[in-house]
Scaffold this motif. Structure first.
Motif, short mmCIF file in Angstrom:
data_model
loop_
_atom_site.label_atom_id
_atom_site.label_comp_id
_atom_site.label_asym_id
_atom_site.label_seq_id
_atom_site.Cartn_x
_atom_site.Cartn_y
_atom_site.Cartn_z
N ASP A 243 7.30 6.81 -2.70
CA ASP A 243 7.21 7.72 -3.32
C ASP A 243 7.98 7.73 -4.50
O ASP A 243 8.35 8.03 -5.78
N THR B 276 1.19 4.32 -2.68
CA THR B 276 -0.69 5.10 -3.36
C THR B 276 -0.90 5.68 -2.12
O THR B 276 -1.40 6.70 -1.59
N ARG B 277 -0.23 5.10 -0.09
CA ARG B 277 -0.74 6.03 0.50
C ARG B 277 0.22 5.76 1.68
O ARG B 277 1.05 4.83 2.04
N ALA B 278 0.17 6.85 2.88
CA ALA B 278 0.44 6.39 3.86
C ALA B 278 0.04 5.24 4.86
O ALA B 278 -0.81 5.06 4.90
N VAL B 279 1.01 4.19 5.07
CA VAL B 279 0.69 2.93 6.12
C VAL B 279 1.10 2.64 7.12
O VAL B 279 1.66 3.27 7.76
N ALA C 34 5.35 5.50 3.56
CA ALA C 34 5.17 5.82 2.77
C ALA C 34 6.64 5.48 2.02
O ALA C 34 7.27 5.76 1.89
N GLU D 158 4.28 5.86 10.23
CA GLU D 158 3.73 5.77 9.49
C GLU D 158 5.16 5.16 7.80
O GLU D 158 6.22 6.06 8.38
N GLY E 182 0.73 -1.36 0.24
CA GLY E 182 0.27 0.06 -0.44
C GLY E 182 0.94 1.32 -0.16
O GLY E 182 0.65 2.28 -0.62
N ALA E 183 2.05 1.15 0.21
CA ALA E 183 2.29 2.18 1.13
C ALA E 183 2.81 3.53 -0.70
O ALA E 183 3.43 4.60 -0.20
#
Ligand code: AMP
Ligand code: MG
Length: 342
Positions: A158, A86-89, A156, A154, A83-84
């Motif tokens: 890039d 596309t969004r902070a996990v 993420a 979190e 997931g990271a």
């Protein structure tokens, strides 16, 4: 999977491997983190239950495995990898700690240590237990593309092609936690071994420093020498355990992030450092960096090492940090080839 004998083995007296230490008060051996974990308690404070202490140590290791194993779809690291981009996990704080330490190591080693090796490691089949030389393997995206928020816990990415694998450092972290758990429970002397990583607590049962045999990288039944350490963290990396062997030679599971190919600067690196996590990360980096660059780095990180390289003719040459107590084993009985140079 770790095959054969441990890379580091506790020895007593002046002998070879197989000379066992005194019987422990409590001991456990379990399969975890893709390898064998062994915990032995040799001395405790009055009233302390050594069995409970070994259980607590093992529980810490299993907890790290559940959080960090890329083989587990439900681990925090697997959730991050899915997931990271596309969004902070959100992750457990332990994952943040290891990622931050990894980043620090990447900076120290000029990127030789880089947890974004997952796509390359996967392409070489090192994760599914069937290592193979791929026609083409992706290069690691680079550690700078992993963003860690240590306040919110979190992670993420890039870039879309980032994949994180903590296999080069998580075992050391798990050992640090296991050792701390035992210390807090009143253990005075213990030996912990997790797939090439060893953490000791206190002194050996004979009241002397621990003696660790370092396995020969090409001859599993032999030691290249014996390391003498007090309460210490020691880690061995190399191509002795997981590798591809074919007409092009042997390719181990440590990846050179610059090329996306298995590193071959050293066949074995044993590092003694201030924590098991640091020893683990540094020994992995050493295999990428090679002798000269790694020897330059060691004083800056307060580490010591035994580094083994193979010369083109196949002759093994070792280098030992000044000040490290390392006795070269007499390889004479079975050694048809010349033993190590010093
Ligand atoms: P170790 O046995 O501690 O040297 O760890 C080897 C494992 O670390 C590999 O199986 C990969 O999971 C991971 N790895 C491989 N290459 C690197 C690297 N350059 N930096 C960080 N981790 C790596
Ligand atoms: Mg390592």
């Amino acid at each position: 999977m770790s095959r054969g004998r441990p890379l580091l083995v506790a020895v007593a007296g002046l002998g070879f491997a197989g000379v066992c230490l005194a019987d422990p008060l409590a001991a456990r051996r379990e399969y975890v983190m893709g390898t064998i974990a062994e915990v032995r308690v040799h001395a405790v404070d009055p009233g302390v239950d050594p069995e409970q202490a070994t259980e607590a140590a093992m529980a810490e290791i299993h907890a790290v495995d559940r959080l960090m194993a890329v083989q587990r779809p439900d681990s925090d690291v697997s959730r991050v990898n899915r997931g990271a981009a596309t969004r902070a996990v959100s992750v457990d704080h332990r994952v943040v700690e290891v990622l931050r330490a990894s980043r620090h190591l990447s900076a120290l080693t000029d990127g030789a240590f880089d947890v974004t090796v997952l796509p390359t490691v996967r392409a070489w089949g090192f994760l599914d237990g069937h290592p193979r030389r791929p026609a083409d393997a992706p290069r690691p995206a680079g550690y700078r593309h992993v963003r860690v928020d240590a306040v919110r816990d979190e992670v993420a990415f890039d870039r879309a092609d980032v994949g994180v694998d903590l296999g080069g450092i998580a075992k050391g972290y798990a050992l640090d936690r296991a050792r701390t758990a035992m210390l807090e429970r009143g253990v005075r002397s213990a030996y912990l071994d997790l797939g090439g990583n060893v953490a000791t607590l206190g002194l050996a049962p004979d009241g002397r420093p621990w003696r660790l045999g370092v396995r020969h990288p090409r001859r599993p039944d032999m030691l290249i020498g014996v390391l003498e350490v007090g309460e210490a963290s020691v880690s061995t990396s190399g191509d002795a355990e997981r590798f591809v062997e074919d007409e092009y030679g042997r390719a181990g599971h440590v990846i050179d992030p610059r090329t996306g190919r298995p590193a071959d600067a050293l066949v074995s690196a044993t590092v003694v450092a201030a924590s098991a996590m640091l020893a683990d990360g540094l020994s992995t980096a050493a295999v990428v960096m090679g002798r000269d660059a790694f020897a330059d780095l060691l004083p800056r990180v307060g580490g010591r090492a035994v580094l083994v390289a193979l010369e083109p003719g196949g002759r093994a040459v070792s280098w030992v940090s000044p000040g490290l107590r390392f006795d070269v084993t007499d390889l004479a009985p079975a050694a048809a080839e010349p033993p190590f140079n010093h």
